[in-house]
Motif scaffolding. Structure first.
Motif, PDB file in Angstrom:
ATOM      1  N   ALA A  70      18.041 -58.700  -9.395  1.00  0.00           N
ATOM      2  CA  ALA A  70      18.772 -59.823  -9.045  1.00  0.00           C
ATOM      3  C   ALA A  70      19.134 -59.646  -7.385  1.00  0.00           C
ATOM      4  O   ALA A  70      19.295 -60.657  -6.839  1.00  0.00           O
ATOM      5  CB  ALA A  70      20.142 -60.061  -9.904  1.00  0.00           C
ATOM      6  N   LYS A  78      20.402 -63.570  -9.577  1.00  0.00           N
ATOM      7  CA  LYS A  78      20.239 -63.553 -11.105  1.00  0.00           C
ATOM      8  C   LYS A  78      19.166 -62.979 -11.594  1.00  0.00           C
ATOM      9  O   LYS A  78      18.073 -63.209 -11.286  1.00  0.00           O
ATOM     10  CB  LYS A  78      20.689 -64.948 -11.763  1.00  0.00           C
ATOM     11  N   ALA A  79      19.472 -62.193 -12.626  1.00  0.00           N
ATOM     12  CA  ALA A  79      18.075 -61.657 -13.569  1.00  0.00           C
ATOM     13  C   ALA A  79      18.564 -61.318 -14.949  1.00  0.00           C
ATOM     14  O   ALA A  79      19.810 -60.990 -15.014  1.00  0.00           O
ATOM     15  CB  ALA A  79      17.604 -60.351 -12.553  1.00  0.00           C
ATOM     16  N   THR A  88      22.001 -59.057 -18.432  1.00  0.00           N
ATOM     17  CA  THR A  88      22.184 -60.208 -17.368  1.00  0.00           C
ATOM     18  C   THR A  88      22.894 -59.549 -16.115  1.00  0.00           C
ATOM     19  O   THR A  88      23.889 -58.986 -16.126  1.00  0.00           O
ATOM     20  CB  THR A  88      22.689 -61.421 -17.932  1.00  0.00           C
ATOM     21  N   MET A 131      10.691 -69.421  -8.043  1.00  0.00           N
ATOM     22  CA  MET A 131      10.870 -67.925  -7.780  1.00  0.00           C
ATOM     23  C   MET A 131       9.534 -67.842  -6.912  1.00  0.00           C
ATOM     24  O   MET A 131       8.460 -67.968  -7.221  1.00  0.00           O
ATOM     25  CB  MET A 131      11.037 -67.130  -8.583  1.00  0.00           C
ATOM     26  N   SER A 180      16.070 -60.535  -5.197  1.00  0.00           N
ATOM     27  CA  SER A 180      15.797 -61.861  -5.403  1.00  0.00           C
ATOM     28  C   SER A 180      15.334 -62.461  -4.424  1.00  0.00           C
ATOM     29  O   SER A 180      14.637 -63.683  -4.484  1.00  0.00           O
ATOM     30  CB  SER A 180      16.422 -62.471  -6.568  1.00  0.00           C
ATOM     31  N   TYR A 181      16.066 -62.279  -3.269  1.00  0.00           N
ATOM     32  CA  TYR A 181      15.897 -63.139  -1.888  1.00  0.00           C
ATOM     33  C   TYR A 181      14.562 -62.877  -1.061  1.00  0.00           C
ATOM     34  O   TYR A 181      14.520 -63.278  -0.125  1.00  0.00           O
ATOM     35  CB  TYR A 181      17.212 -63.084  -1.199  1.00  0.00           C
ATOM     36  N   GLU A 236      13.999 -63.834 -16.843  1.00  0.00           N
ATOM     37  CA  GLU A 236      14.318 -64.794 -16.172  1.00  0.00           C
ATOM     38  C   GLU A 236      14.738 -64.315 -14.791  1.00  0.00           C
ATOM     39  O   GLU A 236      15.502 -63.294 -14.893  1.00  0.00           O
ATOM     40  CB  GLU A 236      15.626 -65.706 -16.530  1.00  0.00           C
ATOM     41  N   ILE A 237      14.344 -64.919 -13.754  1.00  0.00           N
ATOM     42  CA  ILE A 237      14.834 -64.245 -12.311  1.00  0.00           C
ATOM     43  C   ILE A 237      15.034 -65.670 -11.679  1.00  0.00           C
ATOM     44  O   ILE A 237      14.282 -66.459 -11.572  1.00  0.00           O
ATOM     45  CB  ILE A 237      13.879 -63.684 -11.600  1.00  0.00           C
ATOM     46  N   GLU A 238      16.307 -65.778 -10.869  1.00  0.00           N
ATOM     47  CA  GLU A 238      16.828 -66.739 -10.177  1.00  0.00           C
ATOM     48  C   GLU A 238      17.169 -66.113  -8.580  1.00  0.00           C
ATOM     49  O   GLU A 238      17.774 -65.050  -9.024  1.00  0.00           O
ATOM     50  CB  GLU A 238      17.745 -67.872 -10.622  1.00  0.00           C
ATOM     51  N   GLU A 239      17.500 -66.846  -7.761  1.00  0.00           N
ATOM     52  CA  GLU A 239      18.005 -66.134  -6.551  1.00  0.00           C
ATOM     53  C   GLU A 239      19.790 -65.702  -6.925  1.00  0.00           C
ATOM     54  O   GLU A 239      20.197 -66.459  -7.549  1.00  0.00           O
ATOM     55  CB  GLU A 239      18.325 -67.070  -5.380  1.00  0.00           C
ATOM     56  N   GLU A 269      24.371 -60.786 -12.408  1.00  0.00           N
ATOM     57  CA  GLU A 269      24.615 -62.008 -11.723  1.00  0.00           C
ATOM     58  C   GLU A 269      25.337 -61.673 -10.542  1.00  0.00           C
ATOM     59  O   GLU A 269      26.229 -60.768 -10.230  1.00  0.00           O
ATOM     60  CB  GLU A 269      25.590 -63.061 -12.560  1.00  0.00           C
TER      61      GLU A 269
END
Length: 133
Positions: A63, A29-30, A93, A1, A66-67, A24-27, A95
């Motif tokens: 989320a 998703k949070a 969550t 991240m 996140s980009y 949690e953070i992903e591209e 997504e």
């Protein structure tokens, strides 16, 4: 991240006011959580729906941004299935369901510490041209 993204979303004043923690953070998703305090209850003694919505909205915002491209919410719907209670720990969550250059669709689920589903929400964002990270 990307650190700039993490710094930006971690500085959200409203999330801080409520005490929302980023898990949690992903591209795309949070995951965020919130410990329910007495001042978050409604007159029935259950968690106020606005608190649940706010938790889902913070996950949605993280989320969708996140980009590192600015994304702003244009529509959210929420469905409440079960009441949250005092001292619960709620987890939201978010997504990504669909992403294109202009729009993004996200699905949020909100559960208590026992994994019980309290609410679901769907949100759409408009992606601006600006990058912030």
């Amino acid at each position: 991240m990307n650190e700039a993204i993490m710094e930006k979303v971690s500085a959200d004043p409203f999330a801080k006011l409520l005490g929302i923690q980023i898990i949690e953070i992903e591209e795309g998703k949070a995951i965020v959580s919130l410990n329910i305090k007495e001042n978050m209850l409604n007159f029935h003694g259950a968690v106020n729906g606005g608190v649940i919505f706010s938790l889902a909205d913070v996950a949605f915002a993280i989320a969708s941004n996140s980009y590192g491209q600015t994304a702003v919410g244009i529509h959210v719907t929420i469905n409440y299935m079960k009441a949250g209670m005092f001292k619960d720990t709620l987890t939201a969550t978010a997504e990504e369901v669909s992403k294109n250059p202009k729009l993004g669709l996200y699905r949020m689920t909100i559960r208590n510490q026992d994994g019980e589903l309290l609410a679901t929400a769907d949100g759409m964002v408009y992606r601006k041209k600006e990058q912030f990270a």
